[in-house]
Design a protein around this motif. Structure first.
Motif, short mmCIF file in Angstrom:
data_model
loop_
_atom_site.label_atom_id
_atom_site.label_comp_id
_atom_site.label_asym_id
_atom_site.label_seq_id
_atom_site.Cartn_x
_atom_site.Cartn_y
_atom_site.Cartn_z
N THR A 35 -93.18 39.51 -72.15
CA THR A 35 -92.69 40.85 -72.45
C THR A 35 -91.68 41.32 -71.40
OG1 THR A 35 -94.71 41.76 -71.44
CG2 THR A 35 -94.66 41.58 -73.84
N GLY A 84 -98.16 44.64 -72.56
CA GLY A 84 -96.82 44.31 -73.02
C GLY A 84 -95.84 45.44 -72.79
N LEU A 129 -92.47 45.19 -70.66
CA LEU A 129 -91.15 45.57 -71.18
C LEU A 129 -90.44 46.51 -70.21
CD1 LEU A 129 -89.24 45.29 -73.58
CD2 LEU A 129 -90.45 47.16 -74.69
N TRP A 167 -96.48 41.00 -82.05
CA TRP A 167 -96.10 41.90 -80.98
C TRP A 167 -96.20 43.34 -81.46
CZ3 TRP A 167 -90.32 42.88 -79.62
CH2 TRP A 167 -90.23 43.71 -78.50
#
Length: 371
Positions: A37, A269, A273, A221
């Motif tokens: 991620t 995640g 990110l 995801w």
């Protein structure tokens, strides 16, 4: 384009801290998921990729090239998610009903996307770049997710229909039908124009990384459930008011609410990110922390973030969880989400002037222009 060393060190220190925090947790997928991620966050920044600008171009400028190119993301991910999710043990897919919850939620999400100038992935990536707008929108996104979770059980009792293309046509037939539908939707959006090659390449990279996340985590995801959990745990830390609610009393949700924040794949995640976008922006001089934000645009970011959170929970995700995750799973709700989000975007575009934003978008193809 010189590196911003303090921000780069912050990104490295943050990644190291998260890796240290997840070290005692028993899930072996956590570390590779974080790294993947982070790669996605970096890709969003380095490739100037985002979903929101495509919707704005399509509705405000009648330019479907960027939005049409976005269909390559689920087209690539579907090649892995659908057959593996059906045939391999330990893997799951996102299959959800098409009904009032999804249709209303997607429309609300579209309004929020235009007012906040970003979606789930775009908000996190732009926040990693230092966007002040997104640092206003994100807390309201989390709060909206909690509000949406309280309404979701009632909304799901309304009539709906669940269509799993893999169940109808088998894994390989479902794959073919899904790719054919993606091609048809892309052609309808493009209307004879040719998408930019760079957007197609960037979308293929994002789709491949999304497929890798699925192989590591066992599910497609997702972004917005992680943000909802952030909001729920923050509220619970102040007052335990969610424990008796229908959504958070479900055993899986209750365990998530009481468990470590970084143990939930979507939450980890989202952190990845953010850190990946921060690292890429710092390394390439693309930080946006110096861009000012006025009071009216800040109010738009707050209202937009709230609608994004509510809409995402009611419609089972965002451009990533619903559109990408649903379609790549072979679920018709991913296509329905895309159709339902368009009227919301149309309304949101017309509300933008009230928040000091342009109601008629100039061509927006880059993430930096969205933040």
């Amino acid at each position: 384009m010189r590196p911003h060393w303090p921000a780069l060190l912050l990104a490295a220190a943050g990644a190291a801290a998260v890796l240290w925090a997840i070290r005692p947790l028993p899930d072996p997928a956590l570390a590779p998921l974080l790294l993947l991620t982070m790669a996605i966050g970096g890709a969003f920044v380095l490739l100037d990729y985002g979903f929101t600008g495509g919707f704005r171009d399509f509705l405000a400028e009648r330019d479907g090239r960027a939005l049409g190119a976005a269909f390559v993301v689920p087209a690539v991910a579907t090649l892995v998610v659908l057959p593996v999710g059906v045939l391999a043990e330990g893997y799951g897919r996102y299959v959800a009903p098409v009904g009032p919850s999804l249709l209303v939620g997607a429309a609300l999400f579209g309004v929020g996307m235009m007012l906040a100038n970003g979606c789930g992935s775009g908000a996190l990536a732009a926040a990693g770049q230092g966007s002040r707008r997104m640092w206003v929108a994100l807390p309201f996104f989390c709060l909206g997710g909690v509000l949406g979770s309280l309404a979701l059980p009632t909304a799901l009792r309304l009539p709906g229909i669940e269509v799993d293309l893999a169940a109808w046509f088998g894994p390989w037939g479902g794959l073919i039908v899904t790719e054919a539908l993606l091609l048809a939707f892309a052609a309808a959006v493009l209307r004879g124009t040719r998408p930019p090659a760079g957007r197609l390449r960037a979308g293929a990279v994002i789709g491949a990384l999304a497929a890798a996340v699925f192989l590591v985590s066992g599910l497609p995801w997702g972004i917005t459930m992680g943000l909802t959990l952030w909001g729920a745990q923050a509220i619970t830390a102040v007052a335990p008011v969610l424990d008796g609610t229908e959504f958070w009393s479900e055993p899986g949700m209750a365990a998530m609410l009481d468990g470590p924040l970084l143990a939930m794949h979507g939450s980890l995640g989202d952190v990845g990110l953010l850190l990946g976008a921060l690292g890429a922006a710092a390394a390439t001089g693309r930080l946006r922390h110096g861009v000012p934000l006025g009071l009216r645009p800040a109010a738009g970011a707050a209202v937009g973030g709230l609608l994004l959170g509510i809409g995402a929970r009611l419609s089972f995700g965002c451009n990533v969880g619903a559109f990408l995750g649903g379609i790549s799973s072979g679920s018709l709700h991913g296509f329905a989400w895309f159709v339902a989000v368009l009227p919301g975007c149309w309304v949101g575009l017309r509300l933008r002037p009230a928040f000091g934003l342009s109601g008629v978008a100039q061509p927006v193809a880059s993430l930096s222009a969205q933040s």
